[in-house]
Design a protein around this motif. Structure first.
Motif, mmCIF file in Angstrom:
data_model
loop_
_atom_site.group_PDB
_atom_site.id
_atom_site.type_symbol
_atom_site.label_atom_id
_atom_site.label_comp_id
_atom_site.label_asym_id
_atom_site.label_seq_id
_atom_site.Cartn_x
_atom_site.Cartn_y
_atom_site.Cartn_z
ATOM 1 N N ASP A 212 0.809 -1.223 0.000
ATOM 2 C CA ASP A 212 0.000 0.000 0.000
ATOM 3 C C ASP A 212 0.840 1.270 0.000
ATOM 4 N N ASP A 213 1.925 1.294 0.810
ATOM 5 C CA ASP A 213 2.714 2.534 0.899
ATOM 6 C C ASP A 213 3.295 2.903 -0.473
ATOM 7 N N VAL A 214 3.805 1.883 -1.176
ATOM 8 C CA VAL A 214 4.423 2.134 -2.483
ATOM 9 C C VAL A 214 3.348 2.504 -3.515
ATOM 10 N N ARG A 215 2.221 1.790 -3.488
ATOM 11 C CA ARG A 215 1.145 2.080 -4.428
ATOM 12 C C ARG A 215 0.629 3.506 -4.240
ATOM 13 N N ARG A 216 0.399 3.880 -2.974
ATOM 14 C CA ARG A 216 -0.110 5.237 -2.711
ATOM 15 C C ARG A 216 0.866 6.305 -3.205
ATOM 16 N N ARG A 217 2.149 6.089 -2.969
ATOM 17 C CA ARG A 217 3.136 7.066 -3.396
ATOM 18 C C ARG A 217 3.165 7.195 -4.914
ATOM 19 N N ALA A 218 3.125 6.049 -5.597
ATOM 20 C CA ALA A 218 3.142 6.092 -7.064
ATOM 21 C C ALA A 218 1.898 6.801 -7.587
ATOM 22 N N GLU A 219 0.759 6.497 -6.978
ATOM 23 C CA GLU A 219 -0.481 7.139 -7.424
ATOM 24 C C GLU A 219 -0.456 8.639 -7.142
ATOM 25 N N GLN A 220 0.101 9.004 -5.994
ATOM 26 C CA GLN A 220 0.184 10.429 -5.652
ATOM 27 C C GLN A 220 1.034 11.166 -6.683
ATOM 28 N N LEU A 221 2.012 10.459 -7.247
ATOM 29 C CA LEU A 221 2.875 11.053 -8.271
ATOM 30 C C LEU A 221 2.342 10.805 -9.677
ATOM 31 N N GLY A 222 1.091 10.386 -9.777
ATOM 32 C CA GLY A 222 0.446 10.337 -11.079
ATOM 33 C C GLY A 222 0.435 9.001 -11.766
ATOM 34 N N ALA A 223 0.974 7.957 -11.129
ATOM 35 C CA ALA A 223 0.994 6.645 -11.769
ATOM 36 C C ALA A 223 -0.383 6.001 -11.700
ATOM 37 N N SER A 224 -0.662 5.183 -12.676
ATOM 38 C CA SER A 224 -1.851 4.341 -12.646
ATOM 39 C C SER A 224 -1.389 2.945 -12.236
ATOM 40 N N VAL A 225 -1.849 2.490 -11.074
ATOM 41 C CA VAL A 225 -1.359 1.224 -10.535
ATOM 42 C C VAL A 225 -2.512 0.217 -10.490
ATOM 43 N N GLU A 226 -2.319 -0.899 -11.192
ATOM 44 C CA GLU A 226 -3.314 -1.960 -11.137
ATOM 45 C C GLU A 226 -3.340 -2.549 -9.733
#
Lengths: 229, 229
Positions: A212-226
């Motif tokens: 979750d921590d990594v997914r949230r960070r990537a999403e916060q920076l604009g990534a689309s994470v499956e």
């Protein structure tokens, strides 16, 4: 909390209209930016190296504390111990396409922090600073990873710079072209620039979903994470 | 062409496995990056400031010349005239989410160039350097904008640093976690980071379409630009 800039060294000279005196803006930049450039005297010549950093606004220094770290084997951090350093943090926000070379520019935010780099000896402050640096990269991650070993701690130096003597300079928007140039050339403007993340990439030892921590960070920076990536 | 790094000062100590000795990689980074951090002795303390730059591989120095510029009124560039400087250029390529704080890191490319900053006095070299800096931001633009006036040239200092004494350090990929940590924690990896452009924004004096040079640059940086925007 002291306003920016408390000393002559950090009082902006040229382009002073771009200077900011609001510490909240400084803190926002230091929160967003990932890398600091640390300058020091390496023994008769200046040296500038990029490094991770973190800020503790509730740190031991009056206006907050900026932490950097490095290997005990790194020459630069040994040169920085107790020495005067300059920690500069820059985010590039755009290219300014003016109608003359003179007005061609970039949009940016830059913080310059001057101070003496104190060696952090206290074990609790060291651990807190290291956790802040991990969380600065991926918020919440320090709580999810293995605690450092004695050997790792012994191999790591943490330095603290007071966030007191600092300046902030911001340029934004389009060019400052002369009226004659605007009349002669139909277009001037800027290209906004952003940093975005791609989806997290697990290493070859990874099994299971992105935490979750990594997914949230990537999403916060604009990534689309499956959800199942 | 000399390999990187020709001197002890730019021979990497720690993490030497991340050092590169291929000048083509150095040139590629300097071509991509937009901002350099220039470090100098500001009179008893180090100062690091961000600045635009450009490289001329066919410049007067044997391994190429790196140019920076600034206002004749700027204190930092006057301190840099003829002085030892360090020009550091960093691109951040990712966040490395390791399974320990010790292995937490970032992916990056960093060039460190050490040298004396020569004041560029020759009018042709100055103009060429200024054109290179404009074209570094928006390729082709120097040919499309107004030429500098005498007054503008008199207000601008150009400094040249030989691209000779330089190092390049690159980190990429996932974490270097210990086997025990991989066994204990199912996920480690990295979040790739990119810089992208938004569509060009014309200023209030603009009329007509985005010029080709600006449109091409924005598109090269990932922007989607409408033909009639």
């Amino acid at each position: 909390m002291a306003p920016l800039s408390p000393t002559a060294r950090t009082t902006l000279g040229r382009l002073a209209e771009k200077g900011r005196t609001d510490r909240a803006e400084l803190h926002a930049l230091l929160d967003t930016a990932l890398v600091a450039h640390v300058g020091l005297d390496a023994g008769g010549y200046p040296l500038v190296l990029p490094t991770a950093f973190a800020v503790d606004l509730d740190g031991p220094d009056r206006d907050g504390t900026l932490y950097i770290h490095g290997s005990t084997a790194a020459r630069w951090i040994n040169a920085a111990r107790g020495a005067k350093v300059c920690v500069t943090v820059t985010e590039v926000d755009g290219l300014v396409a003016a109608r003359s070379g003179f007005e061609s520019s970039m949009n940016y935010r830059t913080a310059v922090v001057l101070g003496e780099a104190r060696v952090v000896e206290d074990a609790d402050e060291r651990q807190h600073a290291l956790d802040l640096m991990v969380d600065h990269m991926v918020p919440g991650r320090a709580a999810t990873i293995r605690r450092p070993t004695r050997k790792e701690l012994a191999a790591t130096q943490v330095l603290a710079v007071p966030l007191h003597e600092a300046s902030l300079k911001v340029r934004q928007g389009g060019p400052d072209d002369e009226d004659d140039d605007v009349a002669d050339n139909p277009w001037g403007g800027h290209i906004p620039l952003y940093r975005i993340a791609g989806a997290p990439v697990g290493d070859e030892g990874s099994r299971g979903p992105v935490p979750d921590d990594v997914r949230r960070r990537a999403e916060q920076l604009g990534a689309s994470v499956e959800a199942d990536s």
